[in-house]
Design a protein around this motif. Structure first.
Motif, PDB file in Angstrom:
ATOM      1  N   VAL A 109      69.460  56.889   7.123  1.00  0.00           N
ATOM      2  CA  VAL A 109      68.461  55.643   6.457  1.00  0.00           C
ATOM      3  C   VAL A 109      68.702  54.980   5.330  1.00  0.00           C
ATOM      4  O   VAL A 109      69.732  55.526   4.270  1.00  0.00           O
ATOM      5  CB  VAL A 109      67.798  57.311   6.129  1.00  0.00           C
ATOM      6  N   SER A 110      68.193  54.307   5.524  1.00  0.00           N
ATOM      7  CA  SER A 110      68.082  53.289   4.339  1.00  0.00           C
ATOM      8  C   SER A 110      67.235  51.914   4.321  1.00  0.00           C
ATOM      9  O   SER A 110      66.253  51.594   5.066  1.00  0.00           O
ATOM     10  CB  SER A 110      69.333  51.976   4.700  1.00  0.00           C
TER      11      SER A 110
ATOM     12  N   HIS B 168      72.993  46.580   6.868  1.00  0.00           N
ATOM     13  CA  HIS B 168      71.895  45.324   6.818  1.00  0.00           C
ATOM     14  C   HIS B 168      72.800  44.500   7.854  1.00  0.00           C
ATOM     15  O   HIS B 168      71.487  43.706   8.642  1.00  0.00           O
ATOM     16  CB  HIS B 168      71.943  44.718   5.517  1.00  0.00           C
TER      17      HIS B 168
ATOM     18  N   ILE C 225      71.465  61.480  -1.922  1.00  0.00           N
ATOM     19  CA  ILE C 225      71.572  59.917  -1.309  1.00  0.00           C
ATOM     20  C   ILE C 225      72.486  59.324  -1.971  1.00  0.00           C
ATOM     21  O   ILE C 225      73.526  58.162  -1.285  1.00  0.00           O
ATOM     22  CB  ILE C 225      70.215  59.204  -2.130  1.00  0.00           C
ATOM     23  N   PHE C 226      72.974  58.915  -3.460  1.00  0.00           N
ATOM     24  CA  PHE C 226      74.070  58.231  -4.055  1.00  0.00           C
ATOM     25  C   PHE C 226      74.429  58.936  -4.627  1.00  0.00           C
ATOM     26  O   PHE C 226      74.480  60.653  -5.441  1.00  0.00           O
ATOM     27  CB  PHE C 226      73.269  57.516  -5.354  1.00  0.00           C
TER      28      PHE C 226
ATOM     29  N   ALA D 274      68.860  44.088  -4.941  1.00  0.00           N
ATOM     30  CA  ALA D 274      68.049  44.089  -3.638  1.00  0.00           C
ATOM     31  C   ALA D 274      67.559  42.386  -3.558  1.00  0.00           C
ATOM     32  O   ALA D 274      67.187  41.851  -2.472  1.00  0.00           O
ATOM     33  CB  ALA D 274      66.324  44.245  -4.731  1.00  0.00           C
TER      34      ALA D 274
ATOM     35  N   GLU E 245      59.862  55.411   3.605  1.00  0.00           N
ATOM     36  CA  GLU E 245      59.137  55.226   2.407  1.00  0.00           C
ATOM     37  C   GLU E 245      58.019  54.281   2.271  1.00  0.00           C
ATOM     38  O   GLU E 245      57.505  53.651   3.549  1.00  0.00           O
ATOM     39  CB  GLU E 245      60.165  54.384   1.661  1.00  0.00           C
TER      40      GLU E 245
ATOM     41  N   PRO F 273      77.199  49.988  -0.526  1.00  0.00           N
ATOM     42  CA  PRO F 273      77.962  49.263   0.268  1.00  0.00           C
ATOM     43  C   PRO F 273      76.124  48.390   1.427  1.00  0.00           C
ATOM     44  O   PRO F 273      75.204  48.834   1.236  1.00  0.00           O
ATOM     45  CB  PRO F 273      78.781  49.479   2.311  1.00  0.00           C
ATOM     46  N   VAL F 274      76.702  47.280   2.291  1.00  0.00           N
ATOM     47  CA  VAL F 274      75.136  46.594   3.010  1.00  0.00           C
ATOM     48  C   VAL F 274      75.848  46.421   4.254  1.00  0.00           C
ATOM     49  O   VAL F 274      75.251  45.667   4.985  1.00  0.00           O
ATOM     50  CB  VAL F 274      75.332  45.485   1.877  1.00  0.00           C
ATOM     51  N   ASP F 275      76.593  47.813   4.783  1.00  0.00           N
ATOM     52  CA  ASP F 275      77.320  47.263   6.532  1.00  0.00           C
ATOM     53  C   ASP F 275      75.969  47.944   7.050  1.00  0.00           C
ATOM     54  O   ASP F 275      75.832  47.152   8.184  1.00  0.00           O
ATOM     55  CB  ASP F 275      78.382  48.317   6.014  1.00  0.00           C
TER      56      ASP F 275
ATOM     57  N   THR G 164      65.668  60.240  -4.986  1.00  0.00           N
ATOM     58  CA  THR G 164      66.301  60.296  -5.509  1.00  0.00           C
ATOM     59  C   THR G 164      65.424  59.496  -7.038  1.00  0.00           C
ATOM     60  O   THR G 164      66.755  59.807  -7.859  1.00  0.00           O
ATOM     61  CB  THR G 164      67.791  59.696  -4.742  1.00  0.00           C
TER      62      THR G 164
HETATM   63  C1  UD1 Z   1      66.511  51.601  -2.326  1.00  0.00           C
HETATM   64  C2  UD1 Z   1      65.365  51.340  -3.357  1.00  0.00           C
HETATM   65  C3  UD1 Z   1      66.434  51.898  -4.477  1.00  0.00           C
HETATM   66  C4  UD1 Z   1      66.508  53.513  -4.023  1.00  0.00           C
HETATM   67  C5  UD1 Z   1      67.541  53.827  -2.228  1.00  0.00           C
HETATM   68  C6  UD1 Z   1      66.787  54.959  -2.035  1.00  0.00           C
HETATM   69  C7  UD1 Z   1      65.014  49.175  -3.468  1.00  0.00           C
HETATM   70  C8  UD1 Z   1      65.423  47.468  -4.076  1.00  0.00           C
HETATM   71  N1  UD1 Z   1      65.776  50.180  -3.946  1.00  0.00           N
HETATM   72  O1  UD1 Z   1      67.417  51.299  -2.098  1.00  0.00           O
HETATM   73  O2  UD1 Z   1      65.082  52.126  -6.371  1.00  0.00           O
HETATM   74  O3  UD1 Z   1      67.183  54.609  -5.287  1.00  0.00           O
HETATM   75  O4  UD1 Z   1      66.558  52.953  -1.842  1.00  0.00           O
HETATM   76  O5  UD1 Z   1      65.370  55.955  -1.447  1.00  0.00           O
HETATM   77  O6  UD1 Z   1      63.989  49.819  -2.616  1.00  0.00           O
HETATM   78  N2  UD1 Z   1      73.551  52.197   2.617  1.00  0.00           N
HETATM   79  C9  UD1 Z   1      75.474  52.394   3.121  1.00  0.00           C
HETATM   80  N3  UD1 Z   1      74.936  50.673   4.028  1.00  0.00           N
HETATM   81  C10 UD1 Z   1      73.949  50.303   3.963  1.00  0.00           C
HETATM   82  C11 UD1 Z   1      72.897  50.459   2.659  1.00  0.00           C
HETATM   83  C12 UD1 Z   1      72.630  51.858   1.894  1.00  0.00           C
HETATM   84  O7  UD1 Z   1      76.042  53.104   2.832  1.00  0.00           O
HETATM   85  O8  UD1 Z   1      73.883  48.927   4.026  1.00  0.00           O
HETATM   86  C13 UD1 Z   1      74.045  53.944   1.980  1.00  0.00           C
HETATM   87  C14 UD1 Z   1      73.495  53.490   0.485  1.00  0.00           C
HETATM   88  O9  UD1 Z   1      74.283  53.854  -0.404  1.00  0.00           O
HETATM   89  C15 UD1 Z   1      72.765  55.391   0.111  1.00  0.00           C
HETATM   90  C16 UD1 Z   1      72.004  55.559   0.770  1.00  0.00           C
HETATM   91  O10 UD1 Z   1      72.052  54.106   2.207  1.00  0.00           O
HETATM   92  O11 UD1 Z   1      73.956  56.576  -0.027  1.00  0.00           O
HETATM   93  C17 UD1 Z   1      70.788  53.996   1.362  1.00  0.00           C
HETATM   94  O12 UD1 Z   1      70.397  53.777   0.201  1.00  0.00           O
HETATM   95  P1  UD1 Z   1      69.426  52.622   0.890  1.00  0.00           P
HETATM   96  O13 UD1 Z   1      68.349  53.590   1.528  1.00  0.00           O
HETATM   97  O14 UD1 Z   1      69.702  51.245   1.576  1.00  0.00           O
HETATM   98  O15 UD1 Z   1      68.604  52.127  -0.709  1.00  0.00           O
HETATM   99  P2  UD1 Z   1      68.310  51.119  -1.832  1.00  0.00           P
HETATM  100  O16 UD1 Z   1      67.766  50.297  -0.139  1.00  0.00           O
HETATM  101  O17 UD1 Z   1      69.665  49.930  -1.461  1.00  0.00           O
END
Ligand code: UD1
Length: 422
Positions: free
Chosen positions: A164-165, A128, A330-331, A95, A191, A124-126, A307
């Protein structure tokens, strides 16, 4: 390293107070970077992840005062003088990436270490990165750090997420508050933690509409002020403790609980034979008979089944009548609790993103361990209803996200204790 010893002893009854949401607090704290004026969060949870975010913000030069035993966090972005989020802190908690948007928006520059993978998947963080680029920032990966800059400030734009992220929506939302012009975030996460962030940012003077839907519109402003904001209830802690009486029998009220935070989860409990009643003070949970029915669960972004409750739900379904299928969308690697539950006598067969759970009559206590937060707590839940002792190792995962887990479960009659350093 500490461990937790749980001895199954039947029905639970009483009340459990639910804390403020870890995941909301972890995005509300970086919002302090956006303003020179104080941001005060009340109802903050006392967790090691919050301490890690405190350390990160302090390393950036912010003042963070922890008041009332950690329940109130008073922050000020005035002193920010370092725009680099160091690997040593970021690697402890993903986070940390949530400082990227606020630093860029407020200071035009940021260097944030890439967090790397984690036990539940690559993460990943792509997204963001793409969101910041859509607001006119330039980003480059060097030495393991994302170097981001927007020398002339961010500009409003359209951010259209392909998936959705939660975190990327939060970063985009915070960054857009100070961008010039209008930003539209499409396919935004919905959320409750996003809604909470929008409420806080609005109290600081941001112009936001559409939070809680998949399109959020932000009209950038020149500056933001201070605010005092109560952190929303932790729906994952809530759901976790709702499963305790569902697994053991008895009746427990979760103080501060709201059905709207967990509607899809409550519907699944109902289908499994567990009654959830909204009271004036929280949610009461009681199963309708001695038997839990098997149900199928697919994790989805909000408002779907979270999840973060999949592992705990699986713990309950281990002793359900019949076969349940849990699908994790999701994961990619979030069934690490399954082999541990199997060591307690469960019958779980994992194939890729799908777990088939064949209900057994009883679980048996065993020494177990888990590699992530929600998996750890699922083993505690399983231990509450198992015959004999369950010893859960690697308690530091729990400390990240559950405050006073031993005290809270003891308060409803569980036999549980923390064992120091073995
Ligand atoms: C947040 C929560 C975590 C929760 C998750 C999904 C926080 C601190 N953590 O994590 O507890 O399990 O939401 O509800 O709030 N992804 C990409 N690229 C990105 C970002 C995400 O491919 O740049 C993917 C991730 O790998 C995942 C999916 O998108 O498969 C969703 O992830 P995301 O919603 O971003 O999770 P977090 O924000 O990391």
């Amino acid at each position: 390293m500490d461990s937790i010893l749980v001895t199954g002893n039947g029905a639970l009854s009483g009340q459990i107070p639910i804390a403020g949401a870890k995941n909301a607090c972890l995005t509300l704290m970086p919002a302090a970077i956006l303003s020179d004026d104080p941001l005060t969060l009340t109802n903050a949870p006392r967790l090691s992840d919050i301490k890690t975010m405190t350390t990160l913000l302090e390393s950036l030069g912010l003042e963070v005062a922890s008041l009332q035993n950690g329940k109130v966090l008073a922050m000020s972005g005035r002193g920010a003088n370092n725009l680099r989020a160091d690997y040593d802190i970021v690697r402890k908690m993903r986070a940390s990436i949530l400082v990227l948007g606020p630093l860029l928006a407020r200071h035009g520059r940021a260097e944030v270490s890439l967090p790397g993978g984690c036990a539940i998947g690559a993460r990943p963080v792509d997204l963001h990165q793409r969101a910041m680029e859509a607001l006119g920032a330039e980003l480059e990966l060097r030495d393991g750090y994302l170097h981001a800059s927007a020398p002339n400030g961010l500009k409003g734009g359209i951010i259209d997420f392909p998936i959705v992220s939660v975190g990327a929506t939060e970063n985009a939302l915070m960054a857009a508050t100070l961008a010039k012009g209008t930003t539209e975030i499409r396919n935004a996460a919905r959320e409750p933690e996003i809604v909470d962030l929008a409420h806080c940012l609005r109290a600081m003077g941001a112009q936001i509409s559409g939070e809680g839907t998949s399109t959020i519109t932000i009209q950038g402003v020149d500056s933001l002020g201070g605010a005092t904001h109560p952190v929303v209830t932790d729906r994952i802690e809530l759901g976790t403790y709702m499963l305790a009486p569902a697994i053991t029998g008895g009746e427990v009220e979760l103080l501060g609980g709201r059905r709207d935070l967990l509607a899809a989860f409550c519907d699944k409990l109902d289908e499994a034979g567990v009654d959830v009643t909204q009271t004036n003070t929280g949610l009461k949970v009681k199963r309708r008979s001695d038997h839990i029915k098997a149900v199928n669960v697919t994790t989805e972004p909000f408002p779907g089944f979270p999840t973060d409750l999949q592992a705990q739900m699986m713990a309950m379904l281990c002793t359900a009548d019949g076969e349940s299928v849990l699908e994790e969308t999701i994961f990619e690697n979030r069934f690490m609790h399954a082999p541990e539950l199997n060591r307690m006598g469960a019958k779980i067969d994992v194939q890729g993103g799908t777990a088939k759970v064949t209900g057994v009559t009883r679980l048996k206590g065993a020494p177990v361990m888990a590699t992530d937060l929600r998996a750890s707590v699922s083993l505690i839940l399983a231990g509450l209803a198992a015959d004999g002792d369950t010893k859960v190792a690697r308690v530091y995962h729990l400390d990240r996200g559950y405050e006073k887990v031993v005290t809270k479960l003891r308060g409803v009659g569980a036999l549980i204790e923390r064992i120091k350093g073995d």
